[in-house]
Design an enzyme around this catalytic site. Structure first.
Site, PDB file in Angstrom:
ATOM      1  N   ASP A 118       2.263   1.856  -3.371  1.00 50.66           N
ATOM      2  CA  ASP A 118       1.232   2.435  -4.238  1.00 50.66           C
ATOM      3  C   ASP A 118       1.144   3.946  -4.033  1.00 50.66           C
ATOM      4  OD1 ASP A 118       0.548   0.021  -5.370  1.00 50.66           O
ATOM      5  OD2 ASP A 118      -1.197  -0.303  -4.074  1.00 50.66           O
ATOM      6  N   HIS A 121       0.837  -1.203   0.000  1.00 48.06           N
ATOM      7  CA  HIS A 121       0.000   0.000   0.000  1.00 48.06           C
ATOM      8  C   HIS A 121       0.876   1.259   0.000  1.00 48.06           C
ATOM      9  CE1 HIS A 121      -3.508   2.461   0.770  1.00 48.06           C
ATOM     10  NE2 HIS A 121      -2.980   2.922   1.899  1.00 48.06           N
TER      11      HIS A 121
END
Length: 104
Positions: free
Chosen positions: A78, A75
């Site tokens: 990202d 995450h």
């Protein structure tokens, strides 16, 4: 610093960088180009911080340190990549708004 703390630092600074880049676009829409470029500078500073945390992880792994790949780290990556893309696009958009302003 553990992997969760590193991940949160990447998320925090990457998110800040993205938000600042979006603010820069909004300023360019209002023809506030100097302020827009200042926001881009701030975005790049936040991105640099996030990138340093990522680089530390990569260098540690290159030295043979085990890095636990967790969803939180994915995450975080990202967020970092999204911030990089938005900053690049924001720079282009600011240039376009600036050129349109010159033509007017």
């Amino acid at each position: 610093m553990n992997i969760e703390e590193i991940s949160f630092q990447i998320i925090l600074n990457g998110g800040n960088a993205r938000s600042l880049a979006m603010e820069a676009i909004e300023l360019a829409k209002k023809e506030e180009f100097e302020s827009a470029n200042q926001k881009i500078d701030q975005a790049n500073e936040a991105l640099s911080i996030a990138h340093r945390y990522q680089t530390d992880l990569v260098q540690g792994e290159a030295r043979g340190e085990k890095v636990d790949i967790r969803i939180l780290l994915i995450h975080a990556q990202d967020h970092l990549m999204n911030a990089m893309t938005v900053i690049d696009l924001a720079k282009e958009i600011i240039q376009i708004y600036s050129k349109v302003n010159e033509i007017k």
